[in-house]
Design a protein around this motif. Structure first.
Motif, PDB file in Angstrom:
ATOM      1  N   LEU A   1       0.819  -1.208   0.000  1.00 37.54           N
ATOM      2  CA  LEU A   1       0.000   0.000   0.000  1.00 37.54           C
ATOM      3  C   LEU A   1       0.854   1.259   0.000  1.00 37.54           C
ATOM      4  O   LEU A   1       0.535   2.249  -0.672  1.00 37.54           O
ATOM      5  CB  LEU A   1      -0.956  -0.007   1.195  1.00 37.54           C
TER       6      LEU A   1
ATOM      7  N   ILE B   1       1.983   1.959  -3.459  1.00 38.16           N
ATOM      8  CA  ILE B   1       0.945   2.594  -4.273  1.00 38.16           C
ATOM      9  C   ILE B   1       0.917   4.091  -4.012  1.00 38.16           C
ATOM     10  O   ILE B   1       0.859   4.906  -4.947  1.00 38.16           O
ATOM     11  CB  ILE B   1      -0.437   1.964  -3.992  1.00 38.16           C
TER      12      ILE B   1
ATOM     13  N   ALA C   1       0.478   6.349 -10.083  1.00 40.76           N
ATOM     14  CA  ALA C   1      -0.692   5.639  -9.545  1.00 40.76           C
ATOM     15  C   ALA C   1      -1.949   6.476  -9.736  1.00 40.76           C
ATOM     16  O   ALA C   1      -1.907   7.709  -9.701  1.00 40.76           O
ATOM     17  CB  ALA C   1      -0.486   5.331  -8.067  1.00 40.76           C
ATOM     18  N   ARG C   2      -3.049   5.806  -9.959  1.00 43.61           N
ATOM     19  CA  ARG C   2      -4.331   6.496 -10.102  1.00 43.61           C
ATOM     20  C   ARG C   2      -4.724   7.136  -8.769  1.00 43.61           C
ATOM     21  O   ARG C   2      -4.509   6.556  -7.704  1.00 43.61           O
ATOM     22  CB  ARG C   2      -5.405   5.526 -10.536  1.00 43.61           C
TER      23      ARG C   2
ATOM     24  N   GLY D   1      -7.560   7.526  -7.337  1.00 36.75           N
ATOM     25  CA  GLY D   1      -8.479   6.731  -6.523  1.00 36.75           C
ATOM     26  C   GLY D   1      -7.769   5.637  -5.758  1.00 36.75           C
ATOM     27  O   GLY D   1      -8.081   5.377  -4.590  1.00 36.75           O
ATOM     28  N   HIS D   2      -6.794   5.011  -6.402  1.00 43.37           N
ATOM     29  CA  HIS D   2      -6.026   3.958  -5.724  1.00 43.37           C
ATOM     30  C   HIS D   2      -5.217   4.541  -4.571  1.00 43.37           C
ATOM     31  O   HIS D   2      -5.134   3.945  -3.495  1.00 43.37           O
ATOM     32  CB  HIS D   2      -5.092   3.256  -6.711  1.00 43.37           C
ATOM     33  N   VAL D   3      -4.615   5.704  -4.819  1.00 46.31           N
ATOM     34  CA  VAL D   3      -3.819   6.362  -3.780  1.00 46.31           C
ATOM     35  C   VAL D   3      -4.706   6.727  -2.594  1.00 46.31           C
ATOM     36  O   VAL D   3      -4.338   6.505  -1.433  1.00 46.31           O
ATOM     37  CB  VAL D   3      -3.104   7.610  -4.339  1.00 46.31           C
ATOM     38  N   CYS D   4      -5.878   7.262  -2.880  1.00 43.86           N
ATOM     39  CA  CYS D   4      -6.801   7.657  -1.821  1.00 43.86           C
ATOM     40  C   CYS D   4      -7.236   6.452  -0.994  1.00 43.86           C
ATOM     41  O   CYS D   4      -7.205   6.485   0.240  1.00 43.86           O
ATOM     42  CB  CYS D   4      -8.012   8.354  -2.437  1.00 43.86           C
ATOM     43  N   ARG D   5      -7.635   5.369  -1.671  1.00 50.44           N
ATOM     44  CA  ARG D   5      -8.075   4.169  -0.939  1.00 50.44           C
ATOM     45  C   ARG D   5      -6.936   3.554  -0.141  1.00 50.44           C
ATOM     46  O   ARG D   5      -7.133   3.142   1.007  1.00 50.44           O
ATOM     47  CB  ARG D   5      -8.681   3.164  -1.915  1.00 50.44           C
ATOM     48  N   ALA D   6      -5.745   3.513  -0.713  1.00 55.17           N
ATOM     49  CA  ALA D   6      -4.591   2.985   0.019  1.00 55.17           C
ATOM     50  C   ALA D   6      -4.311   3.839   1.248  1.00 55.17           C
ATOM     51  O   ALA D   6      -4.002   3.320   2.325  1.00 55.17           O
ATOM     52  CB  ALA D   6      -3.361   2.928  -0.892  1.00 55.17           C
TER      53      ALA D   6
END
Length: 76
Positions: free
Chosen positions: A24, A27, A33-34, A36-41
């Motif tokens: 994580l 990421i 990195a996208r 959204g992926h960064v935010c969720r991680a």
């Protein structure tokens, strides 16, 4: 007066393994990195650090519902 009992939902507790945390963090650090992926991680990492959902929501600019959904999906 009837007794009003508020049910408080338990937050989804997240405990990461070292390898999950490392993945994580990679990421979050990756420039390509996208978002959204960064935010969720980030939400998952902050949850593992023990922050409350409200604090996470304020830090990452999401609603409490969004933070809860991300946590729930990670745990499931």
């Amino acid at each position: 007066f009837p007794c009003m009992i508020r049910r408080r939902r338990m937050a989804h507790e997240i405990r990461l393994t070292p390898s999950q945390r490392q993945a994580l963090e990679a990421i979050v650090a990756r420039k390509a990195a996208r978002a959204g992926h960064v935010c969720r991680a980030g939400v998952v990492l902050l949850s593992d650090d023990g922050l409350a959902g409200r604090e996470i929501a304020l830090r990452v600019g999401l609603s409490m519902e969004q933070v809860s959904r991300i946590r729930r999906r990670f745990v499931d």
